[in-house]
Every structure is written in structure tokens, then in C-alpha cells.
Design an enzyme around this catalytic site. Structure first.
Site, mmCIF file in Angstrom:
data_model
loop_
_atom_site.group_PDB
_atom_site.id
_atom_site.type_symbol
_atom_site.label_atom_id
_atom_site.label_comp_id
_atom_site.label_asym_id
_atom_site.label_seq_id
_atom_site.Cartn_x
_atom_site.Cartn_y
_atom_site.Cartn_z
ATOM 1 N N GLU A 162 -29.877 6.613 33.793
ATOM 2 C CA GLU A 162 -29.629 7.101 35.306
ATOM 3 C C GLU A 162 -29.701 7.907 35.404
ATOM 4 O OE1 GLU A 162 -25.146 4.676 35.041
ATOM 5 O OE2 GLU A 162 -25.160 6.850 34.356
ATOM 6 N N ASN B 288 -22.393 9.376 38.790
ATOM 7 C CA ASN B 288 -21.643 10.012 37.642
ATOM 8 C C ASN B 288 -20.345 10.046 39.101
ATOM 9 O OD1 ASN B 288 -22.312 8.091 35.304
ATOM 10 N ND2 ASN B 288 -23.991 9.140 35.433
ATOM 11 N N THR C 191 -24.641 -3.079 37.038
ATOM 12 C CA THR C 191 -24.269 -2.020 36.924
ATOM 13 C C THR C 191 -24.850 -0.918 38.175
ATOM 14 O OG1 THR C 191 -24.056 -1.765 35.050
ATOM 15 C CG2 THR C 191 -22.054 -2.327 35.883
ATOM 16 N N LYS D 265 -28.530 -5.421 28.770
ATOM 17 C CA LYS D 265 -28.634 -4.016 29.991
ATOM 18 C C LYS D 265 -27.629 -2.761 29.317
ATOM 19 C CE LYS D 265 -24.762 -3.661 32.233
ATOM 20 N NZ LYS D 265 -23.508 -2.390 31.560
ATOM 21 N N THR E 219 -22.033 1.085 26.601
ATOM 22 C CA THR E 219 -21.912 -0.162 27.205
ATOM 23 C C THR E 219 -23.278 -0.890 27.467
ATOM 24 O OG1 THR E 219 -23.389 1.738 29.414
ATOM 25 C CG2 THR E 219 -20.300 1.361 29.407
#
Length: 239
Positions: free
Chosen positions: A115, A234, A2, A24, A35
């Protein structure tokens, strides 16, 4: 992977026994693992009951103390697998030390690949009355968007830190809090300390130390700054 930009891998060895971990995750990193998916492996001989107790303690001190954006998910997983193929066993203290090394490494790698980030931020709360207080204070700061924006803008705004502390249920004296930013004590007893112009926030690493002056407990929460790139990652896709 991702939004991961790189794989996360950690390895170590103790008395010829291998320990390795993979993880991950790049967003939605908060308590309950979010996540994040991680597997820790060893060929040591491990008692399942002891391993569960030790691993839960290690996870609480590592993966559960990273908080990139305060968001969680439904598919977080961390597994510990031991084959016993080496025939070697360790004391509980040795096993905990080995697992702590691997999990700390992976936790840092997750935050370092969060991110949109430009800063890796450690928030250490010291001299808290309880460890729970130290964790709560650090997490409140890690989830404070105004503070995270200030960190992105390289603004040593210790007022944002005190404001975040004020939202918690931790025990503290509002007139006795000290704040250190990258080695400069900018706040002493909840008042201006050293000249904020002395704080260098131009690098990727930012270290915040909050002294509650209430007890002897401490904890560190790892987080990031809040950036336009995080918002873009996002928002610029359809779910």
C-alpha cells in the site's frame, strides 16, 4: 482483492512437474503473514510429514521475512497442496528448492504491491553472530518509521539505520558497523564513509547492506518506504 492493485501468481516446472502459487496482500504484511492469503500447489507426489517440515522452513525464509508496515492480522494463511497426479516425487532438497523459488517470487510480488509504496527496500544484514541477530536487525530497520520516511525522501541517512540497530538485542560492537546504501559504503566502522552524495536513491529499488562484523550469519528482510499515500489508504475510510 481489497487494496491489492494486481493478482500475485508464480509458476515453475521441474522434470515435467508443475508448481504454482497465488497470493493476496498489500498491507499489514509482517511476520505471521498478516492479511496475506496464499496457496502453493503441485502435482508432485509428496510425503506429508516431510512436506510440513520443508514448507515451514521455506515460509520462514520468505513470507516471514517481508515486513511492509510491522502490522499483523488474524486471518493470515499459507497452504501447500500436493495432488500427486504426476506420479513423480523429489528429494527433500529438490522439493525445498522448488518451493523456495515459488514462495520467494510471491513474497517479492507482495512487497512490490504494498500500500502506497514508492520504494522496494531490501535490508541485508551480514556477518552477524547468529541468523536470529541478522533477522532482528533487519526487521528493526524495516519497522523504523524515521528510516522509512528518509528512504521515501531519498535521503541516505545511515544514522537512522544505526539508531534502529541500537534498539535490538543483537550482539554487535557499536564502533564496528558498516552500512552500504545502493552500492556506496556511507558508513565505515560506525563513522562517515563515502560521500553520501554518491548514493543514487532515485529509482524504485533500494538495497541496504548492514555489516555487523561479528560472525558469519546473514538474513534479508524486504520492506517499503512510508508515504503519505499509505497514510491516506489507511485513514480515508470508515471501518
Amino acid at each position: 482483492m481489497t487494496t491489492d492493485s494486481k493478482p500475485k501468481i508464480a509458476t515453475s516446472e521441474m522434470s515435467g512437474v508443475a508448481f504454482a502459487g497465488i497470493a493476496k496482500g498489500a498491507g499489514m504484511l509482517a511476520p505471521s503473514l498478516a492479511t496475506m492469503l496464499s496457496v502453493i500447489m503441485t502435482d508432485a507426489v509428496v510425503d506429508s510429514f516431510s512436506a510440513k517440515v520443508i514448507f515451514e522452513k521455506v515460509v520462514e525464509q520468505t513470507f516471514n521475512r517481508i515486513d511492509s508496515d510491522g502490522c499483523t492480522s488474524t486471518n493470515d494463511t499459507v497452504l501447500f497442496l500436493a495432488s500427486g497426479a504426476s506420479g513423480v516425487s523429489f528429494s527433500d532438497m529438490q522439493l525445498e528448492s522448488a518451493l523456495l523459488k515459488i514462495c520467494s517470487d510471491l513474497s517479492y510480488q507482495l512487497i512490490a504491491d504494498a500500500e502506497g509504496h514508492t520504494k522496494i527496500v531490501s535490508i541485508t544484514t551480514i556477518n552477524a553472530l547468529t541468523e536470529a541477530d541478522a533477522v532482528e536487525v533487519g526487521r528493526a530497520c524495516a519497522r523504523n518509521n524515521l528510516l522509512k520516511c528518509a528512504l521515501h525522501g531519498e535521503d541516505p541517512n545511515w544514522g537512522r539505520i544505526l539508531a534502529a540497530i541500537g534498539t535490538t538485542s543483537a550482539t554487535f560492537d557499536p564502533y564496528r558497523i558498516d552500512v552500504n546504501l545502493n552500492g556506496v559504503q556511507v558508513c565505515t566502522e560506525s563513522s562517515p564513509g563515502a560521500d553520501r552524495e554518491l548514493v543514487d536513491m532515485s529509482g524504485e529499488i533500494i538495497e541496504i547492506v548492514i555489516d555487523l562484523n561479528m560472525g558469519s550469519e546473514s538474513a534479508t528482510i524486504m520492506t517499503n518506504d512510508l508515504t503519505a499515500m499509505y497514510v491516506h489508504e489507511n485513514s480515508a475510510y470508515a471501518t
